[in-house]
Enzyme design. Structure first.
Site, PDB file in Angstrom:
ATOM      1  N   ARG A  32      42.269  25.329  72.196  1.00 32.34           N
ATOM      2  CA  ARG A  32      43.834  25.651  72.423  1.00 32.34           C
ATOM      3  C   ARG A  32      44.428  24.559  73.887  1.00 32.34           C
ATOM      4  O   ARG A  32      45.421  24.793  73.583  1.00 32.34           O
ATOM      5  CB  ARG A  32      43.568  27.065  73.016  1.00 32.34           C
ATOM      6  CG  ARG A  32      43.578  28.119  72.331  1.00 32.34           C
ATOM      7  CD  ARG A  32      43.146  29.370  72.860  1.00 32.34           C
ATOM      8  NE  ARG A  32      41.466  29.599  73.247  1.00 32.34           N
ATOM      9  CZ  ARG A  32      40.707  30.160  73.785  1.00 32.34           C
ATOM     10  NH1 ARG A  32      41.566  31.547  74.262  1.00 32.34           N
ATOM     11  NH2 ARG A  32      39.437  29.756  73.437  1.00 32.34           N
ATOM     12  N   TRP A  33      43.453  24.122  73.630  1.00 36.45           N
ATOM     13  CA  TRP A  33      44.682  22.839  75.441  1.00 36.45           C
ATOM     14  C   TRP A  33      45.060  21.874  74.680  1.00 36.45           C
ATOM     15  O   TRP A  33      45.959  21.157  74.834  1.00 36.45           O
ATOM     16  CB  TRP A  33      42.920  22.112  75.955  1.00 36.45           C
ATOM     17  CG  TRP A  33      43.051  21.543  76.889  1.00 36.45           C
ATOM     18  CD1 TRP A  33      43.823  21.767  77.876  1.00 36.45           C
ATOM     19  CD2 TRP A  33      43.245  19.876  76.472  1.00 36.45           C
ATOM     20  NE1 TRP A  33      43.507  20.697  78.775  1.00 36.45           N
ATOM     21  CE2 TRP A  33      43.317  19.204  77.753  1.00 36.45           C
ATOM     22  CE3 TRP A  33      43.460  19.322  75.578  1.00 36.45           C
ATOM     23  CZ2 TRP A  33      44.136  17.954  78.688  1.00 36.45           C
ATOM     24  CZ3 TRP A  33      43.808  17.579  75.919  1.00 36.45           C
ATOM     25  CH2 TRP A  33      44.230  17.121  76.896  1.00 36.45           C
ATOM     26  N   SER A  46      28.513  36.111  72.504  1.00 35.35           N
ATOM     27  CA  SER A  46      28.454  35.286  71.684  1.00 35.35           C
ATOM     28  C   SER A  46      27.328  34.251  70.908  1.00 35.35           C
ATOM     29  O   SER A  46      26.859  32.997  70.733  1.00 35.35           O
ATOM     30  CB  SER A  46      29.897  33.747  71.621  1.00 35.35           C
ATOM     31  OG  SER A  46      31.193  34.070  71.104  1.00 35.35           O
ATOM     32  N   GLU A  94      26.792  28.883  64.805  1.00 37.75           N
ATOM     33  CA  GLU A  94      27.651  29.525  63.477  1.00 37.75           C
ATOM     34  C   GLU A  94      28.228  28.283  63.399  1.00 37.75           C
ATOM     35  O   GLU A  94      29.286  28.321  62.767  1.00 37.75           O
ATOM     36  CB  GLU A  94      28.364  30.614  64.486  1.00 37.75           C
ATOM     37  CG  GLU A  94      27.921  31.312  64.225  1.00 37.75           C
ATOM     38  CD  GLU A  94      26.426  31.734  65.271  1.00 37.75           C
ATOM     39  OE1 GLU A  94      26.972  31.252  66.496  1.00 37.75           O
ATOM     40  OE2 GLU A  94      26.063  32.812  65.152  1.00 37.75           O
ATOM     41  N   ASN A  95      28.783  27.229  64.498  1.00 44.50           N
ATOM     42  CA  ASN A  95      29.519  26.125  64.411  1.00 44.50           C
ATOM     43  C   ASN A  95      30.062  25.051  63.378  1.00 44.50           C
ATOM     44  O   ASN A  95      30.826  24.403  62.941  1.00 44.50           O
ATOM     45  CB  ASN A  95      29.655  25.102  66.024  1.00 44.50           C
ATOM     46  CG  ASN A  95      30.023  25.783  67.252  1.00 44.50           C
ATOM     47  OD1 ASN A  95      29.454  25.406  68.465  1.00 44.50           O
ATOM     48  ND2 ASN A  95      31.389  26.704  66.927  1.00 44.50           N
ATOM     49  N   ASP A 124      34.372  26.622  76.328  1.00 48.70           N
ATOM     50  CA  ASP A 124      35.438  27.435  75.316  1.00 48.70           C
ATOM     51  C   ASP A 124      37.180  27.197  76.405  1.00 48.70           C
ATOM     52  O   ASP A 124      37.247  26.923  76.920  1.00 48.70           O
ATOM     53  CB  ASP A 124      35.281  28.778  75.199  1.00 48.70           C
ATOM     54  CG  ASP A 124      35.927  29.702  73.929  1.00 48.70           C
ATOM     55  OD1 ASP A 124      36.186  28.609  73.319  1.00 48.70           O
ATOM     56  OD2 ASP A 124      36.421  30.240  73.758  1.00 48.70           O
ATOM     57  N   GLY A 125      37.317  26.558  74.655  1.00 50.03           N
ATOM     58  CA  GLY A 125      39.322  26.194  75.174  1.00 50.03           C
ATOM     59  C   GLY A 125      39.483  24.774  74.804  1.00 50.03           C
ATOM     60  O   GLY A 125      41.166  24.315  74.661  1.00 50.03           O
TER      61      GLY A 125
HETATM   62  C1  FPP Z   1      34.948  25.652  72.316  1.00 49.64           C
HETATM   63  O1  FPP Z   1      36.315  25.559  72.549  1.00 49.64           O
HETATM   64  C2  FPP Z   1      33.908  23.645  72.130  1.00 49.64           C
HETATM   65  C3  FPP Z   1      32.749  24.140  71.507  1.00 49.64           C
HETATM   66  C4  FPP Z   1      32.151  24.625  70.243  1.00 49.64           C
HETATM   67  C5  FPP Z   1      32.349  22.763  71.520  1.00 49.64           C
HETATM   68  C6  FPP Z   1      32.203  22.123  72.300  1.00 49.64           C
HETATM   69  C7  FPP Z   1      31.853  20.587  73.132  1.00 49.64           C
HETATM   70  C8  FPP Z   1      31.547  20.105  73.643  1.00 49.64           C
HETATM   71  C9  FPP Z   1      32.240  20.009  74.961  1.00 49.64           C
HETATM   72  C10 FPP Z   1      31.690  19.238  73.781  1.00 49.64           C
HETATM   73  C11 FPP Z   1      30.389  18.297  72.983  1.00 49.64           C
HETATM   74  C12 FPP Z   1      29.392  18.361  73.897  1.00 49.64           C
HETATM   75  C13 FPP Z   1      28.746  17.468  74.801  1.00 49.64           C
HETATM   76  C14 FPP Z   1      27.919  18.205  75.137  1.00 49.64           C
HETATM   77  C15 FPP Z   1      29.237  16.068  74.226  1.00 49.64           C
HETATM   78  P1  FPP Z   1      36.814  25.480  71.097  1.00 49.64           P
HETATM   79  O2  FPP Z   1      37.081  24.762  69.943  1.00 49.64           O
HETATM   80  O3  FPP Z   1      36.523  26.742  70.205  1.00 49.64           O
HETATM   81  O4  FPP Z   1      38.230  25.982  71.520  1.00 49.64           O
HETATM   82  P2  FPP Z   1      39.598  26.913  70.867  1.00 49.64           P
HETATM   83  O5  FPP Z   1      38.436  27.987  70.832  1.00 49.64           O
HETATM   84  O6  FPP Z   1      40.404  26.905  72.072  1.00 49.64           O
HETATM   85  O7  FPP Z   1      38.839  26.743  69.961  1.00 49.64           O
END
Ligand code: FPP
Length: 248
Positions: free
Chosen positions: A22-23, A194, A65-66, A18-19
């Site tokens: 935000r990064w 989650s 959910e994504n 997660d994150g």
């Molecule tokens: C959460 O960060 C991350 C995700 C929903 C996706 C994770 C996916 C990857 C790391 C890349 C694809 C994976 C592979 C295996 C190639 P967020 O977007 O919810 O961050 P936020 O909460 O800061 O908005």
């Protein structure tokens, strides 16, 4: 940092990555840049897990959910996944990494499914280290899918419903054949589960770290493992039962 002894090292670590968003926002970049950096972290942490003695690493890459995220972000994530699978096949083979998935992967884009199936088939014979990608995964969906399959097995006379137990039912979960996670890590400071491995994580230890996923590295994984090694897992027993006192 010295490594904890093998009996204090988790065999299976699962991570809620997660994150990324935000990064990217902190740097004035589009969210997808965060995901792109997140893929680099996936590579680095996969290597780190092997070096730190894990047998199984599960990464929550895309939840049921994504799909509700903006369509351009969903499309970009699927594109990154396909690119990652294409690029990593050689590394999986070189480093003897078995790939598995959990989730409704039959609903992923055809190109992603093609690369997944190919990589899974090419790495199926490796036994030392397994990378499990949770893709289109949700624990409640998993239970519903397992219940449907279980009911069908009962209807077909393959299963005796009165003998239902966790052992017989859990064979119908996506995770059949995988050990339960010992340690579940979530990055970015959020302290939620989650809809991730709700049943399999029944006895897992949890570590929540403020580090955003693109910044997460081997030292952070080692720190989480060291924290795990300091915990006492009791599985409902007393401390004395778990660690009997040495009597003279
Ligand atoms: C959460 O960060 C991350 C995700 C929903 C996706 C994770 C996916 C990857 C790391 C890349 C694809 C994976 C592979 C295996 C190639 P967020 O977007 O919810 O961050 P936020 O909460 O800061 O908005």
């Amino acid at each position: 940092m010295s490594l904890p002894s093998p009996e204090n090292t988790p065999s299976h670590v699962a991570i809620i990555m997660d994150g990324n968003g935000r990064w990217a926002r902190q740097r004035g970049l589009p969210r997808i840049e965060g995901h792109r950096r997140g893929v680099e972290t996936v590579r680095a942490v996969t290597d780190a897990g092997r070096e730190l003695g894990l047998r199984t690493l599960t990464l929550y890459a895309f939840s049921v959910e994504n799909w509700k995220r903006p369509q351009d972000e969903v499309g970009a994530l699927m594109g990154l996944l396909e690119y990652y699978l294409q690029k990593e096949l050689g590394t999986f083979i070189k480093n003897r990494i078995r790939l598995r998935t959990i989730g409704r992967t039959d609903q992923l884009p055809a190109g992603v499914q093609k690369h997944l199936n190919h990589t899974i088939a090419e790495t199926a014979h490796f036994t030392d280290y397994t990378l499990v990608l949770a893709l289109n995964y949700g624990a409640r969906t998993e239970v519903a899918d397992a219940a449907r399959a279980y009911a069908a097995a009962v209807a077909a006379g393959q299963v005796e419903p009165n003998a239902t137990s966790w052992e017989t039912f859990s064979r119908y979960l996506y995770t059949a054949g995988l050990p339960d996670p010992d340690l579940i890590i979530r990055t970015s400071g959020e302290t939620r589960i989650s809809n991730f491995l709700l049943l399999q994580g029944a006895y897992a230890e949890f570590v929540f770290t403020p580090v955003l996923w693109p910044d997460f590295g081997k030292a952070d994984l080692a720190a989480a493992i060291a924290e795990y090694a300091r915990r006492e897992r009791r599985y409902g027993l007393t401390s004395e039962q778990v660690k009997p006192k040495v009597t003279a």
